[in-house]
Design a protein around this motif. Structure first.
Motif, PDB file in Angstrom:
ATOM      1  N   SER A 167     -14.083   0.922 147.411  1.00 53.33           N
ATOM      2  CA  SER A 167     -14.166   1.377 146.021  1.00 53.33           C
ATOM      3  C   SER A 167     -13.792   0.236 145.080  1.00 53.33           C
ATOM      4  O   SER A 167     -13.133  -0.735 145.477  1.00 53.33           O
ATOM      5  CB  SER A 167     -13.214   2.547 145.804  1.00 53.33           C
ATOM      6  N   LEU A 168     -14.215   0.380 143.829  1.00 54.20           N
ATOM      7  CA  LEU A 168     -13.858  -0.609 142.805  1.00 54.20           C
ATOM      8  C   LEU A 168     -12.348  -0.732 142.684  1.00 54.20           C
ATOM      9  O   LEU A 168     -11.798  -1.826 142.539  1.00 54.20           O
ATOM     10  CB  LEU A 168     -14.490  -0.189 141.466  1.00 54.20           C
ATOM     11  N   LYS A 169     -11.680   0.413 142.765  1.00 47.05           N
ATOM     12  CA  LYS A 169     -10.218   0.416 142.699  1.00 47.05           C
ATOM     13  C   LYS A 169      -9.617  -0.464 143.796  1.00 47.05           C
ATOM     14  O   LYS A 169      -8.747  -1.290 143.537  1.00 47.05           O
ATOM     15  CB  LYS A 169      -9.737   1.857 142.856  1.00 47.05           C
ATOM     16  N   LEU A 184      -1.942   0.132 137.433  1.00 47.59           N
ATOM     17  CA  LEU A 184      -2.108   0.451 136.008  1.00 47.59           C
ATOM     18  C   LEU A 184      -3.302  -0.293 135.410  1.00 47.59           C
ATOM     19  O   LEU A 184      -4.209   0.313 134.832  1.00 47.59           O
ATOM     20  CB  LEU A 184      -0.807   0.073 135.292  1.00 47.59           C
ATOM     21  N   TYR A 185      -3.320  -1.602 135.559  1.00 47.24           N
ATOM     22  CA  TYR A 185      -4.395  -2.395 134.935  1.00 47.24           C
ATOM     23  C   TYR A 185      -5.733  -2.201 135.644  1.00 47.24           C
ATOM     24  O   TYR A 185      -6.780  -2.358 135.018  1.00 47.24           O
ATOM     25  CB  TYR A 185      -3.979  -3.864 134.819  1.00 47.24           C
ATOM     26  N   ALA A 186      -5.707  -1.829 136.917  1.00 45.10           N
ATOM     27  CA  ALA A 186      -6.974  -1.509 137.595  1.00 45.10           C
ATOM     28  C   ALA A 186      -7.663  -0.351 136.880  1.00 45.10           C
ATOM     29  O   ALA A 186      -8.867  -0.401 136.598  1.00 45.10           O
ATOM     30  CB  ALA A 186      -6.715  -1.167 139.065  1.00 45.10           C
ATOM     31  N   ASP A 187      -6.904   0.690 136.534  1.00 48.55           N
ATOM     32  CA  ASP A 187      -7.487   1.835 135.831  1.00 48.55           C
ATOM     33  C   ASP A 187      -7.966   1.454 134.435  1.00 48.55           C
ATOM     34  O   ASP A 187      -9.044   1.880 133.992  1.00 48.55           O
ATOM     35  CB  ASP A 187      -6.464   2.974 135.728  1.00 48.55           C
ATOM     36  N   GLU A 188      -7.173   0.685 133.723  1.00 44.90           N
ATOM     37  CA  GLU A 188      -7.552   0.286 132.360  1.00 44.90           C
ATOM     38  C   GLU A 188      -8.788  -0.615 132.372  1.00 44.90           C
ATOM     39  O   GLU A 188      -9.656  -0.525 131.502  1.00 44.90           O
ATOM     40  CB  GLU A 188      -6.376  -0.410 131.675  1.00 44.90           C
ATOM     41  N   ILE A 189      -8.883  -1.478 133.373  1.00 45.59           N
ATOM     42  CA  ILE A 189     -10.045  -2.365 133.498  1.00 45.59           C
ATOM     43  C   ILE A 189     -11.302  -1.544 133.787  1.00 45.59           C
ATOM     44  O   ILE A 189     -12.358  -1.775 133.202  1.00 45.59           O
ATOM     45  CB  ILE A 189      -9.785  -3.433 134.593  1.00 45.59           C
ATOM     46  N   CYS A 190     -11.183  -0.569 134.696  1.00 45.59           N
ATOM     47  CA  CYS A 190     -12.332   0.288 135.014  1.00 45.59           C
ATOM     48  C   CYS A 190     -12.824   1.019 133.765  1.00 45.59           C
ATOM     49  O   CYS A 190     -14.034   1.137 133.533  1.00 45.59           O
ATOM     50  CB  CYS A 190     -11.971   1.295 136.102  1.00 45.59           C
ATOM     51  N   PHE A 191     -11.890   1.507 132.959  1.00 45.24           N
ATOM     52  CA  PHE A 191     -12.292   2.201 131.729  1.00 45.24           C
ATOM     53  C   PHE A 191     -13.006   1.233 130.784  1.00 45.24           C
ATOM     54  O   PHE A 191     -14.077   1.550 130.240  1.00 45.24           O
ATOM     55  CB  PHE A 191     -11.082   2.817 131.028  1.00 45.24           C
ATOM     56  N   ALA A 192     -12.437   0.059 130.600  1.00 44.96           N
ATOM     57  CA  ALA A 192     -13.036  -0.922 129.686  1.00 44.96           C
ATOM     58  C   ALA A 192     -14.424  -1.338 130.168  1.00 44.96           C
ATOM     59  O   ALA A 192     -15.308  -1.635 129.360  1.00 44.96           O
ATOM     60  CB  ALA A 192     -12.129  -2.141 129.558  1.00 44.96           C
ATOM     61  N   ALA A 193     -14.618  -1.340 131.496  1.00 49.42           N
ATOM     62  CA  ALA A 193     -15.919  -1.742 132.052  1.00 49.42           C
ATOM     63  C   ALA A 193     -16.873  -0.550 132.149  1.00 49.42           C
ATOM     64  O   ALA A 193     -18.030  -0.711 132.566  1.00 49.42           O
ATOM     65  CB  ALA A 193     -15.722  -2.370 133.433  1.00 49.42           C
ATOM     66  N   ARG A 275      -3.515   5.825 145.930  1.00 49.34           N
ATOM     67  CA  ARG A 275      -2.922   5.593 144.609  1.00 49.34           C
ATOM     68  C   ARG A 275      -3.472   6.590 143.611  1.00 49.34           C
ATOM     69  O   ARG A 275      -4.577   7.108 143.779  1.00 49.34           O
ATOM     70  CB  ARG A 275      -3.258   4.176 144.099  1.00 49.34           C
ATOM     71  N   SER A 276      -2.739   6.814 142.529  1.00 46.54           N
ATOM     72  CA  SER A 276      -3.269   7.623 141.442  1.00 46.54           C
ATOM     73  C   SER A 276      -4.378   6.821 140.749  1.00 46.54           C
ATOM     74  O   SER A 276      -4.319   5.598 140.675  1.00 46.54           O
ATOM     75  CB  SER A 276      -2.155   7.952 140.439  1.00 46.54           C
ATOM     76  N   ALA A 277      -5.395   7.549 140.285  1.00 49.06           N
ATOM     77  CA  ALA A 277      -6.489   6.899 139.553  1.00 49.06           C
ATOM     78  C   ALA A 277      -6.853   7.792 138.376  1.00 49.06           C
ATOM     79  O   ALA A 277      -6.973   9.003 138.528  1.00 49.06           O
ATOM     80  CB  ALA A 277      -7.695   6.677 140.461  1.00 49.06           C
ATOM     81  N   HIS A 278      -7.012   7.186 137.198  1.00 49.54           N
ATOM     82  CA  HIS A 278      -7.291   7.928 135.962  1.00 49.54           C
ATOM     83  C   HIS A 278      -8.593   7.417 135.372  1.00 49.54           C
ATOM     84  O   HIS A 278      -8.822   6.213 135.302  1.00 49.54           O
ATOM     85  CB  HIS A 278      -6.161   7.724 134.960  1.00 49.54           C
TER      86      HIS A 278
END
Length: 285
Positions: A167-169, A184-193, A275-278
DNA sequence: AAGCACACCTGCTAGC
DNA sequence: TGCTAGCAGGTGTGCT
């Protein structure tokens, strides 16, 4: 949880407030924080040394050591990883008694003290003189490029993604791919992308990889500019005990059920690679 | 070979 | 109100 932006903020604090000082004395208590070598060995390697530079690679931090007075001795570095709950704090006189979970104390020549505080004891400190040509600790050789120091190579990222079935995560969390991104930043990066953290990376198209590479750089740079994220329960603070402010800019992390900043639909939370993913199911595909 | 689960810890929180 | 089980996560190790 200290990730690249938080570690970089601590590094800048060390550069500004600690580099140039010498270590008068070092005290190690407990057995967890210094575990790669005997604490006596670490203390002997540090006592009387000048702190010459503060550097970072991913979430690893190190301080270059120099002999005081005499000609430069063999180069060695003090390496530090904060892991989950580690803090480096500089305390000037009058010295308050060390708080609970203070495992290492470095007494500096201006009578201030640098402290390693770490409730969960996952963090560690060690001294090494095995360095590569760039002056980086050889033990860190397995780390991938640092997105801030080396930039993000979209072509390399695309090639890596094409041949991996994760997965991307999982890709973003893999420190061999890129060093410094945590949950934390993995989730924020996915959202931004605008990509779902659960997307199989081999399915990413060229434009999506380009978006991902840009998002990695943008999110991390913005987080560094905001001096990192200090969460409600987490204990990240900088060298002088100041909180960061990037938590105010989080789009998804820790915001399950709250409206997506782009489309107002509720942010979803799931579990991915343990891990948690948002993410937002509408904005991220 | 590569992906995955788990251990390592303590503090906080949700639920009884 | 007080207790407890569960969760949080970075990395190294060991299993599949």
């Amino acid at each position: 949880m200290p990730e690249l932006p938080e570690v970089e903020t601590v590094r800048r604090g060390l550069e500004r407030f600690v580099v140039g000082r010498s270590m008068r004395e070092v005290f190690v208590t407990g057995t967890r924080s210094v575990r790669r070598q005997h604490p006596d060995e670490l203390v002997a390697a540090l006592r009387g040394r000048r702190l010459d530079a503060a550097r970072r690679w991913g979430k690893y931090l190190w301080i270059a050591l120099a002999e005081t007075g005499a000609s430069p001795g063999p180069t060695a570095v003090l390496v530090c990883h904060l892991r989950m709950s580690g803090q480096l704090l500089k305390v000037s006189p009058p010295l308050a008694p060390p708080p609970p979970h203070t495992h290492v104390r470095f007494v500096l020549d201006d009578e201030s003290e640098l402290r390693f505080v770490d409730p969960r004891t996952f963090g560690e400190l060690f001294v090494t003189d095995e360095l590569d040509q760039a002056g980086r600790p050889a033990v860190l050789a397995g780390l991938g490029p640092d997105p801030l120091l080396d930039g993000v190579d979209a072509r390399r990222l695309g090639e890596l993604a094409a041949r991996r079935r994760v997965s991307l995560k999982a890709l973003l969390l893999d420190q061999k791919v890129l060093a410094g991104i945590g949950n934390l930043y993995a989730d924020e990066i996915c959202f931004a992308a605008r990509l779902r953290p659960g997307r199989l990376v081999s399915s990413l198209g060229r434009a999506e990889v380009a978006r991902l590479a840009a998002a990695i750089g943008d999110v991390l740079a913005a987080a560094v500019a905001a001096r990192g994220s200090t969460l409600r329960d987490a204990r990240y603070v900088d060298l002088l005990g100041e909180a960061g402010s990037y938590q105010d800019h989080h789009a998804v992390y820790g915001r399950a059920g709250e409206p997506c900043p782009r489309c107002d639909r509720p942010i979803l939370q799931t579990r991915l690679v343990g891990r948690s993913a948002h993410y937002c199911a509408r904005c991220q595909r």
